[in-house]
Motif scaffolding. Sequence first.
Motif, PDB file in Angstrom:
ATOM      1  N   LEU A 178     -32.440  52.001 -27.595  1.00 18.25           N
ATOM      2  CA  LEU A 178     -33.841  51.655 -27.819  1.00 18.25           C
ATOM      3  C   LEU A 178     -34.226  50.406 -27.028  1.00 18.25           C
ATOM      4  O   LEU A 178     -35.337  49.925 -27.155  1.00 18.25           O
ATOM      5  CB  LEU A 178     -34.089  51.413 -29.311  1.00 18.25           C
ATOM      6  N   ARG A 179     -33.290  49.922 -26.221  1.00 20.73           N
ATOM      7  CA  ARG A 179     -33.552  48.642 -25.542  1.00 20.73           C
ATOM      8  C   ARG A 179     -34.747  48.719 -24.608  1.00 20.73           C
ATOM      9  O   ARG A 179     -35.464  47.752 -24.412  1.00 20.73           O
ATOM     10  CB  ARG A 179     -32.317  48.156 -24.776  1.00 20.73           C
ATOM     11  N   PHE A 180     -34.991  49.922 -24.045  1.00 19.29           N
ATOM     12  CA  PHE A 180     -36.120  50.043 -23.115  1.00 19.29           C
ATOM     13  C   PHE A 180     -37.457  50.055 -23.858  1.00 19.29           C
ATOM     14  O   PHE A 180     -38.511  49.906 -23.272  1.00 19.29           O
ATOM     15  CB  PHE A 180     -35.997  51.316 -22.269  1.00 19.29           C
ATOM     16  N   PHE A 181     -37.403  50.312 -25.172  1.00 19.92           N
ATOM     17  CA  PHE A 181     -38.633  50.247 -25.973  1.00 19.92           C
ATOM     18  C   PHE A 181     -38.748  48.883 -26.644  1.00 19.92           C
ATOM     19  O   PHE A 181     -39.780  48.253 -26.615  1.00 19.92           O
ATOM     20  CB  PHE A 181     -38.627  51.322 -27.066  1.00 19.92           C
ATOM     21  N   LEU A 182     -37.634  48.473 -27.222  1.00 19.63           N
ATOM     22  CA  LEU A 182     -37.667  47.268 -28.037  1.00 19.63           C
ATOM     23  C   LEU A 182     -37.917  46.017 -27.217  1.00 19.63           C
ATOM     24  O   LEU A 182     -38.751  45.186 -27.550  1.00 19.63           O
ATOM     25  CB  LEU A 182     -36.341  47.110 -28.784  1.00 19.63           C
ATOM     26  N   ARG A 234     -39.136  45.568 -24.226  1.00 18.33           N
ATOM     27  CA  ARG A 234     -40.257  45.396 -23.294  1.00 18.33           C
ATOM     28  C   ARG A 234     -41.629  45.606 -23.920  1.00 18.33           C
ATOM     29  O   ARG A 234     -42.607  45.201 -23.362  1.00 18.33           O
ATOM     30  CB  ARG A 234     -40.106  46.379 -22.111  1.00 18.33           C
TER      31      ARG A 234
END
Lengths: 693, 297
Positions: free
Chosen positions: A41-45, A47
């Motif tokens: 989820l790093r690309f959502f969380l 940014r």
Amino acid sequence: MWGSLTLVNAAFLLGLLALSIPVIIHLLIRRRFKKMPFSTLRFFLDRDPKLRHRSPSNLLLLLLRLILFGLIVAAFTRPFLPVPGQPQHEEEKPRQIVLILDTTASMTMESRVGSRWHQARALAQNAVKGLSPKDSMALVLPGDPPETKVPMGAPEKVASMLDSLEAGPTTGELSMALDHAVKLLAVGNASAQKEIRIISDLQASTLGEWKSKPVPSDIKIKIMGLSEFSLANASITGIDWSGVRRLNAAVLVKNESENEVLPARKIQLFVDGILRSSQTVDLPAGGSKKAEFNLPELTTGLHGVEVKMESEDGFSLDNIFRQVVSVPSVKKVMVVEPTRSETVWKQKSYFISRALMSSPDGSPEAARFKIDTYPLEGLGIKLRSDNYDLILIPAVEKWSSDSAKELEKHLKKGGAMIVFAGPDMDINQYHSAASWMPVKLRKEEYNQDNPKYLGHYDRDFPAFSLFEKPHSGDLEMAEFTGRYLLEPVEGSRVLASYDDGVPFLVERTLGQGRVYFVNTSADATWSNWPKLKTFLPWLHALADASLGIGGTPSDHIRKPYQVSAYTDIPVPGAIAQVAKITTPGGQEMELKIGNDTRWHGVKLMETGFYPITHGEGQVIDLIAVNIARAESDMKVVNPDVLMADMKRVNEPSVALLSPTAISSEPGRREYWPWILMAALCLVMIEPLIANRT
Amino acid sequence: MNQPSTIDKSIFAIVESLAFLAESTVEGFLTGLHRSPFTGFSTEFDSYRPYIQGDGLRQVDWKVWARTDKLYVKQFEDQTNMPVWIFLDGSASMDFGKGTGNKFTRACQIAAALAYLMNRQHDAAGLVIYGGTRPVTVPPATTRDHLNDLFLALASEKITGNKDETGVLMSLLPMIRRKGISVVISDCLAPAAHLRAFLKGLRAQRQEVILFHIMSPSECDLGEYNGAFVMQDRETGEELLVDAHAYRKRYAKIVRDFREEFATLCQEEEARYHFIRTDDSLEKALLEYFSRRVEIL
């Protein structure tokens, strides 16, 4: 300040239930999200923090939608605050009054205390006097349909109209007048006090659908009954007719009073304005009597029959009854006699001649046909010199070519013909000479031991439909021992068959005329039918059908009309588009045929006879108009009972979307436009929050 | 390595298909290479030198002896084998994608093909699968049996999930003694600092490093996702409501930036960065390794 906030349409608060809609939608949408495993989820969380806050934004959206719905409901309830200095109490408001004044026939009754109409008018005048200058009034008269005699305006206009107004022979339901008054008030000033006042004799028979007509609860109703409700009255309720040319009229007289025996009364019968007969009847309380009149033979055409009762009761309009009788023209009939027998009862045409000489009900003096019996020889010469409406031919063994040709000419000119079968007919000669025959004969069949019966017949055809009535006779009683096996020619119609399917009656149209072939003998050689009672009416109806005369003799008695402002009258036969109707008072009105064969919306406001003319005064129809039967009824209803029966509804008398409802009323500060504006703003903001463009 | 006491029979089928895939890919790849401008290495003939005592008789070119009556020995281009370590990321995030599009499955196939190529070139291929509960290690060797062991290790390994592999990776470094090549196949979802430390360590061990950054196509641009979903993190289990349709463009940019960040990191650490999608052909990875190997020689 807000303590005095009032809602015009508090019922709309039920609309708050609609607030559950966005909540349900919100819950449904939430449940629908599908769970998907994802690598990270790093690309959502990392940014897009907005995404993490999606749920709160949904709640905000839900809240916004709830407010939006709430505002719309609030706007519909129309909250308002009173403006200081403006009249607020009901008593201070101007009044809008609709006065329903009964001017129907029953109001002309003279009671012991005077005329009902004079009483009613006095009450109406008093009602007008009690109004203030800021009040307005309309006058509605019951009728069919009700009439706005004076539109909403200054009460003085109603007062001046009352001076010239009289009760007449009209009729109308009080409930329809009430409904009309409610509609008048619906387009009036919404801030005014609404009121309907009814002045009527409150006849039970003219109330109509009183219990089902909705009356808004904000309209005040005042019923002003008359002082005397019970009155003795005798009336002529109708005439029972029999016969065609020589008529018998049974006049029905009724005592409308349930408990008063009326003295003997003289009944007079007029035909075309000439007194023909009279007699006296006495009437028991609540009872009816029949006064029998035998009329002399009438000429062909329309006759106005008027029955008058000499009476001293208070209601004279129902002492006269009018009706129109249409006497059909006598048709010229030739009966061909093929035999040379001088003994009449031995002739083949004996039964059919005797049958047509009688009236359909068997009385010999009112024959509708003028019958000439003529031998077969010289038939052609006779037809060249004389015209006949109908020719009846019993079994002819052979045709002379001259006779056959003249018969064909007779058909093509529009004449009618009925041909019977019989023994020893030359089949081949029939085919070559009489090409107009509706059938081709194949073979003669005679079996005395095995008679045939009528099996199937067209029940809509007049000659058979009259046996559909109860006790009208049984066609299947007739036995047939002889007949022909035959084939109907192209274009002909089988109207009846024997029980084994062999045609019995076949019709063919040739030019403007019609020819019928009856597949049995005209006398008793092949059948016992001419001796049965069903033969005579059947032959009469067949003769009428062949001549294009529809219906039964009773149709010649015209149904009378009742006084009405809007009546549809059927057009008799094929006539030009324009005709004129003349009222009993001598006033002429033009009639125009609508899309169907009726004159629409004819005003029949007087009792009497109305001739309808065409071209240069040629009378094509005559209309008899009487007062409505309901007006004779003496039963009245108590005003308190009427008030209790009235259907009161909580809807406002002024329609929500009427122009006066949208505008703010005097004495009020209305807030709904501002609420609606706020709702509109929210509608615009909602897509922004919902991330829609 | 999480070695089972008895080997599941289905694993042999996987090994066989893995071996077949690796062999067919590599052979096809080499056939293609022979027609390309690249010249061969290792088994390619270079020159002759006179026979000296101690040379094996098998290396004598007897045809030349027959023509010249002198003994010559054939000299090949590559006479040395090189240890190559394959570091395969076995963390939970690698278990993403369906069928052959699964990142870990594809990474195994790449590792198998590379191992086969190395074996074919007489390089000693070793394997480390990290990210699980404990690392699986197959030390480098050049024999055919060893290659089978390596395939078996690839086929047997299952994703068990562990998000912190920094310590494990660092503990593996001491076992690398010789100069060689290290191939790291990972989705690089571990913290960048950890990966940087690991690359640094490899360089310190005299390794030429190639980093294969593997991603599935839907990870790159949310391709197959439409509408709103609750996304669940494979490694952490965390959930998040995402409107894929509305977020797609922004997401693709974030992923591009992420890749660039790792490319820069590799450049700084003198490693070769190579991005590979699960739907890319295996030859792409082989070519990258091959060109690096040529550079080293």
